[in-house]
Design a protein around this motif. Sequence first.
Motif: not given
Length: 138
Positions: A22, A42, A107
């Motif tokens: 990720r 993502d 994120k």
Amino acid sequence: MGVANLPLLSQIKGRLTWLDERQRVVAQNVANADTPGYVARDLKAPTDFAAALRDGGGLQMRQTTRGHMPIGGPNGTPVARFTSQASPDSETTLDGNAVVVEEQMLKMAESRMAYDAAIGLYTKSMALLRLAAKSPGR
């Protein structure tokens, strides 16, 4: 069974692998923040137990009998389970770029906190294993 094959440690390893992937995807999004027409990507995390079982979610398959189907790619090498998918951020610029750097940084921070938590759990698990392996009176 070796220590590395314990279910808890293999689950932690799977989580760390997912978080590493990720971070790579988020870094790629940030690198393309000025690329016209680029849409942020993502990784989708398994949300429930059934999805985790269906998608492989950290469970390791083994070929226990020669009659079983081979696992993974050539020579039984494991294949990556994670695929990135388009996940546009909240804004799209006039040139079609759909990356908001601030959202990507959030994120990245979420992934870093989850990574730190997983490393902490791994460290505590190893400490407990060392304690259990000690002989009495030491």
